[in-house]
Write a protein that holds these residues in place. Structure first.
Motif, mmCIF file in Angstrom:
data_model
loop_
_atom_site.group_PDB
_atom_site.id
_atom_site.type_symbol
_atom_site.label_atom_id
_atom_site.label_comp_id
_atom_site.label_asym_id
_atom_site.label_seq_id
_atom_site.Cartn_x
_atom_site.Cartn_y
_atom_site.Cartn_z
ATOM 1 N N ALA A 168 0.838 -1.203 0.000
ATOM 2 C CA ALA A 168 0.000 0.000 0.000
ATOM 3 C C ALA A 168 0.867 1.246 0.000
ATOM 4 O O ALA A 168 0.554 2.236 -0.673
ATOM 5 C CB ALA A 168 -0.933 -0.006 1.217
ATOM 6 N N GLN A 169 1.980 1.208 0.733
ATOM 7 C CA GLN A 169 2.843 2.381 0.729
ATOM 8 C C GLN A 169 3.649 2.478 -0.558
ATOM 9 O O GLN A 169 3.890 3.589 -1.039
ATOM 10 C CB GLN A 169 3.786 2.391 1.930
ATOM 11 N N TYR A 170 4.050 1.358 -1.128
ATOM 12 C CA TYR A 170 4.687 1.407 -2.458
ATOM 13 C C TYR A 170 3.743 2.090 -3.446
ATOM 14 O O TYR A 170 4.157 2.913 -4.268
ATOM 15 C CB TYR A 170 4.998 -0.005 -2.963
ATOM 16 N N PHE A 171 2.460 1.722 -3.352
ATOM 17 C CA PHE A 171 1.438 2.268 -4.244
ATOM 18 C C PHE A 171 1.327 3.786 -4.091
ATOM 19 O O PHE A 171 1.391 4.536 -5.082
ATOM 20 C CB PHE A 171 0.102 1.586 -3.931
ATOM 21 N N THR A 172 1.181 4.264 -2.863
ATOM 22 C CA THR A 172 1.005 5.708 -2.673
ATOM 23 C C THR A 172 2.290 6.477 -2.964
ATOM 24 O O THR A 172 2.237 7.603 -3.455
ATOM 25 C CB THR A 172 0.514 6.019 -1.244
ATOM 26 N N LEU A 173 3.445 5.881 -2.686
ATOM 27 C CA LEU A 173 4.709 6.541 -3.012
ATOM 28 C C LEU A 173 4.882 6.705 -4.518
ATOM 29 O O LEU A 173 5.336 7.753 -4.997
ATOM 30 C CB LEU A 173 5.888 5.758 -2.432
ATOM 31 N N ASP A 174 4.513 5.674 -5.277
ATOM 32 C CA ASP A 174 4.627 5.784 -6.731
ATOM 33 C C ASP A 174 3.657 6.820 -7.284
ATOM 34 O O ASP A 174 3.995 7.579 -8.204
ATOM 35 C CB ASP A 174 4.376 4.419 -7.392
ATOM 36 N N ILE A 175 2.441 6.874 -6.732
ATOM 37 C CA ILE A 175 1.471 7.866 -7.209
ATOM 38 C C ILE A 175 1.960 9.279 -6.927
ATOM 39 O O ILE A 175 2.009 10.131 -7.827
ATOM 40 C CB ILE A 175 0.093 7.653 -6.558
ATOM 41 N N ILE A 176 2.337 9.542 -5.690
ATOM 42 C CA ILE A 176 2.676 10.922 -5.342
ATOM 43 C C ILE A 176 3.987 11.351 -5.975
ATOM 44 O O ILE A 176 4.155 12.515 -6.342
ATOM 45 C CB ILE A 176 2.683 11.114 -3.801
ATOM 46 N N SER A 177 4.943 10.436 -6.145
ATOM 47 C CA SER A 177 6.185 10.820 -6.827
ATOM 48 C C SER A 177 5.920 11.078 -8.303
ATOM 49 O O SER A 177 6.505 11.990 -8.903
ATOM 50 C CB SER A 177 7.263 9.745 -6.637
ATOM 51 N N TYR A 178 5.023 10.297 -8.899
ATOM 52 C CA TYR A 178 4.631 10.515 -10.293
ATOM 53 C C TYR A 178 3.971 11.892 -10.444
ATOM 54 O O TYR A 178 4.298 12.672 -11.353
ATOM 55 C CB TYR A 178 3.667 9.424 -10.726
ATOM 56 N N LEU A 179 3.044 12.204 -9.521
ATOM 57 C CA LEU A 179 2.345 13.486 -9.591
ATOM 58 C C LEU A 179 3.269 14.651 -9.270
ATOM 59 O O LEU A 179 3.171 15.720 -9.873
ATOM 60 C CB LEU A 179 1.160 13.489 -8.621
ATOM 61 N N ALA A 180 4.174 14.448 -8.308
ATOM 62 C CA ALA A 180 5.037 15.537 -7.864
ATOM 63 C C ALA A 180 6.181 15.810 -8.824
ATOM 64 O O ALA A 180 6.553 16.962 -9.047
ATOM 65 C CB ALA A 180 5.587 15.223 -6.473
ATOM 66 N N PHE A 181 6.759 14.749 -9.400
ATOM 67 C CA PHE A 181 7.978 14.900 -10.203
ATOM 68 C C PHE A 181 7.815 14.527 -11.672
ATOM 69 O O PHE A 181 8.742 14.666 -12.464
ATOM 70 C CB PHE A 181 9.099 14.049 -9.611
ATOM 71 N N GLY A 182 6.626 14.000 -12.017
ATOM 72 C CA GLY A 182 6.428 13.587 -13.399
ATOM 73 C C GLY A 182 6.979 12.208 -13.696
ATOM 74 O O GLY A 182 6.977 11.755 -14.840
ATOM 75 N N GLN A 261 5.132 21.269 -18.134
ATOM 76 C CA GLN A 261 4.488 19.957 -18.106
ATOM 77 C C GLN A 261 3.121 20.052 -17.418
ATOM 78 O O GLN A 261 2.939 20.843 -16.480
ATOM 79 C CB GLN A 261 5.372 18.956 -17.348
ATOM 80 N N PRO A 262 2.147 19.217 -17.853
ATOM 81 C CA PRO A 262 0.800 19.274 -17.262
ATOM 82 C C PRO A 262 0.691 18.453 -15.985
ATOM 83 O O PRO A 262 -0.178 17.598 -15.836
ATOM 84 C CB PRO A 262 -0.071 18.684 -18.377
ATOM 85 N N ASP A 263 1.614 18.680 -15.039
ATOM 86 C CA ASP A 263 1.579 17.964 -13.777
ATOM 87 C C ASP A 263 1.701 18.972 -12.642
ATOM 88 O O ASP A 263 1.720 20.184 -12.854
ATOM 89 C CB ASP A 263 2.682 16.901 -13.708
ATOM 90 N N MET A 264 1.786 18.468 -11.400
ATOM 91 C CA MET A 264 1.832 19.366 -10.250
ATOM 92 C C MET A 264 3.031 20.300 -10.290
ATOM 93 O O MET A 264 2.895 21.510 -10.078
ATOM 94 C CB MET A 264 1.859 18.547 -8.959
ATOM 95 N N LEU A 265 4.192 19.735 -10.540
ATOM 96 C CA LEU A 265 5.397 20.548 -10.554
ATOM 97 C C LEU A 265 5.314 21.618 -11.637
ATOM 98 O O LEU A 265 5.697 22.776 -11.425
ATOM 99 C CB LEU A 265 6.629 19.661 -10.752
ATOM 100 N N GLY A 266 4.779 21.235 -12.808
ATOM 101 C CA GLY A 266 4.607 22.213 -13.876
ATOM 102 C C GLY A 266 3.678 23.337 -13.461
ATOM 103 O O GLY A 266 3.929 24.513 -13.749
ATOM 104 N N SER A 267 2.612 23.001 -12.744
ATOM 105 C CA SER A 267 1.674 24.012 -12.266
ATOM 106 C C SER A 267 2.346 24.929 -11.251
ATOM 107 O O SER A 267 2.174 26.145 -11.288
ATOM 108 C CB SER A 267 0.443 23.348 -11.639
ATOM 109 N N PHE A 268 3.115 24.339 -10.338
ATOM 110 C CA PHE A 268 3.812 25.143 -9.335
ATOM 111 C C PHE A 268 4.719 26.171 -10.012
ATOM 112 O O PHE A 268 4.767 27.340 -9.620
ATOM 113 C CB PHE A 268 4.663 24.264 -8.419
ATOM 114 N N ILE A 269 5.430 25.722 -11.024
ATOM 115 C CA ILE A 269 6.355 26.612 -11.730
ATOM 116 C C ILE A 269 5.591 27.714 -12.456
ATOM 117 O O ILE A 269 5.959 28.886 -12.409
ATOM 118 C CB ILE A 269 7.230 25.799 -12.706
ATOM 119 N N ARG A 270 4.494 27.333 -13.126
ATOM 120 C CA ARG A 270 3.701 28.322 -13.862
ATOM 121 C C ARG A 270 3.104 29.372 -12.937
ATOM 122 O O ARG A 270 2.882 30.514 -13.337
ATOM 123 C CB ARG A 270 2.589 27.634 -14.656
#
Length: 488
Positions: A168-182, A261-270
């Protein structure tokens, strides 16, 4: 000797004054004189339970430290956290710096700076700017399903137990790292604790939460004299390695040839985050977003598997909706929100074991306040009793300690709204509401449908299904389950 006597006298006068200014608020006797009670309960891994015992015994507002009170009244918490509230974050938050040299959105106590930074970040958590959010979660769920299919399916002749707490933690770590860093850090792909992150944080975060009880100690450790003891980006593993990865990925996105990029990090930068701010907030996303979401997924799964009637009803509900064409493959977030019993199970899991169970002390503003009929002087720290709030018999009924999803289906509209607004406090409220709420709920709305439509689950050790400790977050280990493919 005169100086020593004067110092002792000054200490006694200070201690007596601290005791006197809040002496009208009941609580454990010795807690009024030192923070030993708070530290002791943290060291024992039971501070949330101990705080509930205090509010149960002494009343809705109780004293647990020389300058620390706690409340289990949802209305008081909403008032403290409201957008226009003049309450501020207390020194408790000083310990929440992951990088000792700078604040993040969670540790920031400057209200003006916090509001500005939060406004820049809010769009990144929404599906409007982060259009890939739902597809990202679907992709990571598919990886989890594939991992189960290839390594953890048991048959009459082949026994392959899986530690659901870990996955379960592998799952959430992969999701949030994907969303946070692309890009996902590859926990599910490697089926391993990449960077030893879980191992290190299960050691580091409990220490951080214990230190939060003594903010002056946190500030000492973060000083330039001792910060070398803290995790740093040059570390090859653990927390420090994550700091290094965050800074490296963010630096690439700020490079001269980088594209939006159309992700969280891209939004933060924009929206104007600096490179330094983006590094810190991406790191915060991973730490705060993975542990809390993983805890809820584990607890909901545990409650379902240990309640046969709940398990049967939820799986039947999912099967019937699939048969009637009301659930897609993969399930859409909009569909998951409309599955009544699933939503009831999620709310019960969030309620019984609030994923972030720290006290989150706020500071009484200038002029003081009146709470529970008592005047509380300015500067007093008021925290929450998360378990007391969410297991309130007044709000949730006489069986509030019981996992019973049916309470959400039986309640009339007024009672449902009261329960729902209370459970929503697990994501905090107003100016402090968790920006990652929509991401977490989307994960919950999807993962259980995708697992229960495909697999049957059995707990391996019913006499002790899981190990649970508390450190402000829940450290959950050894949740071993047997998984079989369903005969559909």
């Amino acid at each position: 000797m005169g100086l020593v006597s004067a110092a002792i006298l000054a200490y006694l006068v200070s201690t007596l004054w601290q005791w006197y200014r809040l002496s009208h608020v009941p609580g454990p006797f010795w807690a009024a004189f030192s923070k030993f009670w708070m530290v002791k309960e943290s060291l024992k891994g039971r501070q949330p339970a101990a705080i509930k015992e205090v509010t149960d015994k002494y009343g809705s507002l109780a004293r647990i430290g020389p300058n620390e009170l706690v409340t289990d009244d949802p209305e008081v918490l909403r008032r403290m956290m409201a957008v226009r509230s003049v309450y501020t974050r207390g020194p408790w938050y000083d310990a929440m710096r992951f990088d000792p040299t700078k604040d993040n959105l969670f540790s920031m106590r400057d209200e003006v700076a916090h509001t500005k930074l939060r406004a820049k970040m809010a769009a990144g958590y929404s599906g409007k700017e982060n259009e890939s959010m739902e597809g990202t979660i679907d992709a990571v769920i598919a990886r989890l399903v594939n991992l189960i299919e290839t390594k953890y399916i048991s048959t009459p002749n082949d026994y392959r137990p899986m530690d659901f707490a870990q996955k379960a933690q592998y799952f959430t770590l992969d999701i949030i790292s994907y969303l946070a860093f692309g890009q996902a850090f590859g926990y599910l792909e490697e089926d391993d604790d990449v960077f030893d992150y879980i191992k290190i944080t299960n050691t580091f975060i409990p220490i951080m939460m214990i230190i939060s009880n003594v903010p002056s100690l946190a500030r000492l450790l973060q000083s330039r004299f001792l910060r070398g003891l803290m995790p740093k980006e040059s570390d090859r593993l653990g927390f420090g390695a994550f700091i290094g990865v965050a800074k490296k990925v963010v630096a690439e996105r700020f490079g001269p040839s980088a594209k939006s990029q159309p992700d969280m990090l891209g939004s933060f930068i924009r929206h104007g985050l600096t490179q330094e701010e983006a590094s810190g907030e991406a790191l915060l996303q991973v730490i705060a977003g993975s542990d809390t979401s993983a805890s809820t997924i584990r607890f909901v799964m545990l409650f379902i598997l240990t309640n046969p009637t709940v398990y049967k009803r939820l799986q039947s509900e999912i099967d019937n909706l699939i048969a009637s064409g009301k659930i897609s493959s993969p399930v859409k977030d909009s569909e998951g929100r409309q599955i009544p019993y699933l939503q009831a199970c999620i709310k019960e899991g969030l309620r019984l074991w609030p994923p972030a169970s720290g006290a989150f002390f706020k500071e009484v503003p200038v002029g003081g306040d009146v709470i529970d009929g008592k005047f509380i002087p300015a500067g007093t720290q008021i925290g929450s009793s998360p378990i007391g709030i969410h297991r309130s018999k007044k709000i949730f009924g006489a069986d509030a300690e019981l996992f019973r999803p049916e309470r959400w289906l039986e309640a009339d509209a007024e009672h449902f709204a009261q329960m729902n607004s209370t459970v929503d406090l697990v994501f905090h409220y107003g100016k402090y509401q968790c920006l990652g709420k929509s991401v977490a709920l989307m994960e919950f709305n999807k993962i259980f449908v995708e697992l229960f439509r495909r697999f049957d689950f059995t707990i391996v050790n019913p006499e002790k299904p899981v190990k649970i400790q508390n450190a402000g977050i829940w450290i959950i280990e050894d949740f071993w389950i047997r998984i079989c493919r369903r005969d559909l």
